[in-house]
Scaffold this active site. Structure first.
Site, short mmCIF file in Angstrom:
data_model
loop_
_atom_site.label_atom_id
_atom_site.label_comp_id
_atom_site.label_asym_id
_atom_site.label_seq_id
_atom_site.Cartn_x
_atom_site.Cartn_y
_atom_site.Cartn_z
N CYS A 176 0.54 -0.80 -0.67
CA CYS A 176 0.53 -0.19 -0.16
C CYS A 176 1.13 1.11 -0.03
O CYS A 176 0.16 1.80 -0.53
CB CYS A 176 -0.75 0.01 0.97
SG CYS A 176 -1.80 -1.81 1.68
N HIS A 180 1.09 5.39 -1.90
CA HIS A 180 0.09 6.15 -0.39
C HIS A 180 1.20 6.30 0.76
O HIS A 180 1.63 6.64 1.51
CB HIS A 180 -0.60 5.33 0.07
CG HIS A 180 -2.07 4.90 -0.87
ND1 HIS A 180 -2.81 6.28 -1.09
CD2 HIS A 180 -2.32 3.84 -1.23
CE1 HIS A 180 -3.61 5.74 -1.78
NE2 HIS A 180 -3.48 3.95 -2.43
N ARG A 224 -12.74 -0.05 -1.81
CA ARG A 224 -11.77 0.79 -1.53
C ARG A 224 -10.31 0.15 -1.32
O ARG A 224 -9.37 -0.38 -2.16
CB ARG A 224 -11.55 2.04 -1.30
CG ARG A 224 -9.88 2.69 -1.51
CD ARG A 224 -10.23 3.99 -2.91
NE ARG A 224 -9.62 2.81 -4.00
CZ ARG A 224 -9.69 2.79 -4.26
NH1 ARG A 224 -10.50 3.53 -5.39
NH2 ARG A 224 -8.37 1.54 -5.48
N CYS A 228 -8.01 -1.95 -3.80
CA CYS A 228 -6.39 -1.84 -3.70
C CYS A 228 -5.66 -2.57 -3.89
O CYS A 228 -4.43 -3.08 -4.89
CB CYS A 228 -6.26 -1.52 -2.62
SG CYS A 228 -6.40 0.71 -2.44
#
Lengths: 267, 103
Positions: A176, A180, A224, A228
């Site tokens: 992730c 991010h 979401r 992802c």
């Protein structure tokens, strides 16, 4: 020496030019969102969610007004800003969607498989979970995210979510944090926020659930995270699994103090 | 069954500001699904609005209007509390009407 300075000046001009372009893109997106004003199509989901909350349905012909979202049976206002959290009656940490699954199965008598089969809406195939999520999230709009992590299971779930956030895996060796892990990055038109920081997590987390214009659907944090994982080419993220709940708790906790502004509208 | 419309009608000065959100798939008939089959056309072809029985809007729509359409317009000659009724009809012959009191 003079040439050096000129080069530096040129480099600085290029950098600020790129920053200006990014700012202009962000500004154009903000204008686009402003054009919708209060008229977010998510309101259609909110209306349906509100009806689903009070309508007697399912094998037991019950409504959901006895559902305890953490602040007591039937309390909707402010509940979403304090989720995910530990629930004594199920003995686990649940996010909003898993809590709704618990309530729908226990109160109305639907099976979990029935509810999860339509967890993501698609045109005429509508998701009750998404509609209920918008209704409940809207009732927390304006409230600060409040995740005190008092229960040891919540702390464990947070640690699991944090580990998953930085865990690199799959054919692309992605985590992730790959997308991010820094502020000011974009994928196509979407601004990527640094979700391990309060500032970035607040900007992202408080906007979900959101109406996705490109899909014509409302999407929740559950979707979401699921998407992802798909984009990272990881195995499917099981809905309501410990990793899924851990990740949403990790994001929620990082966003603590941010003011809920969902449902928002996105690309 | 179709979802209710979200209608706001507010009187400002001598005009009523109307904002409507409709829940509709608005399929153009040009898209194909994952198996390569054409998704049949299904979109709103007519939108009408009437205030106390007087028609204030009559619109013919086509496939180029977005999914979950948003429509805003203004009209004159209504008072607070008057009823505004909005109706759409689609290619499948389905139709839906919703009514609000002007605020």
């Amino acid at each position: 020496m003079g040439r050096w300075l000129a080069c530096l000046g040129l480099a600085a001009a290029l950098v600020s030019g790129a920053a200006r372009a990014a700012d202009a893109t962000e500004q154009a997106l903000d204008e686009y969102r402003d054009m919708f004003g209060d008229e977010n199509p998510a309101e259609l989901w909110e209306l349906r969610g509100q009806a689903l909350w009070t309508e007697k349905r399912g094998p037991r012909q019950a409504d959901l007004t006895a559902c305890d979202l953490g602040l007591g049976p039937g309390v909707v206002a402010g509940a979403y800003a304090q989720l995910p959290r530990w629930f004594d009656d199920t003995g686990r940490v649940e996010d909003l969607e898993m809590r709704l699954v618990t309530c729908i199965t226990r109160l109305q008598g639907y099976s979990e498989a029935e509810v999860l089969a339509r967890r993501f809406g698609d045109g005429d195939k509508k998701s009750d979970l998404e509609a209920l999520s918008v209704y409940i999230a809207k009732a927390s709009s304006g409230q600060p995210v409040n995740i005190p992590l008092r229960h040891s299971a919540e702390q464990r779930a947070y640690a699991l979510g944090e580990a998953a956030f930085f865990y690199r895996a799959g054919p692309h060796d992605f985590a992730c944090a790959t997308c991010h892990g820094d502020n000011g990055k974009r994928i196509r038109l979407q601004a990527m926020n640094k979700l391990s920081d309060a500032e970035g997590a607040r900007r992202s987390y408080t906007q979900i659930p959101a109406y996705r214009t490109s899909q014509g659907e409302v999407r929740t944090i559950g979707w979401r995270l699921y998407d992802c994982f798909r984009q990272q080419r990881l195995p499917e993220l099981r809905f309501g699994s410990e990793v899924a709940v851990g990740l949403s708790l990790y994001l929620a906790r990082n966003a603590e103090g941010g003011v809920m502004a969902a449902p928002s509208i996105k690309r | 069954m179709s979802d209710p419309m979200r209608i706001r009608a507010v009187l400002t000065g001598d005009k009523v500001d109307v904002k409507i959100l409709m829940g509709h798939v608005m399929e153009t008939g040009q898209r194909k699904d994952a198996d390569g089959n054409v998704v049949p056309a299904h979109y709103i072809v007519k939108v009408t609005a009437s205030c106390n029985g007087r028609e204030v809007l009559d619109a013919d729509w086509g496939p180029s209007v977005s999914k979950n359409p948003y429509l805003a317009f203004r009209f004159k000659g209504a008072a607070k509390g008057d009823k505004l009724k909005v109706t759409w009809t689609d290619t499948a012959g389905e139709s839906r009407s919703d009514e609000v009191a002007i605020a």
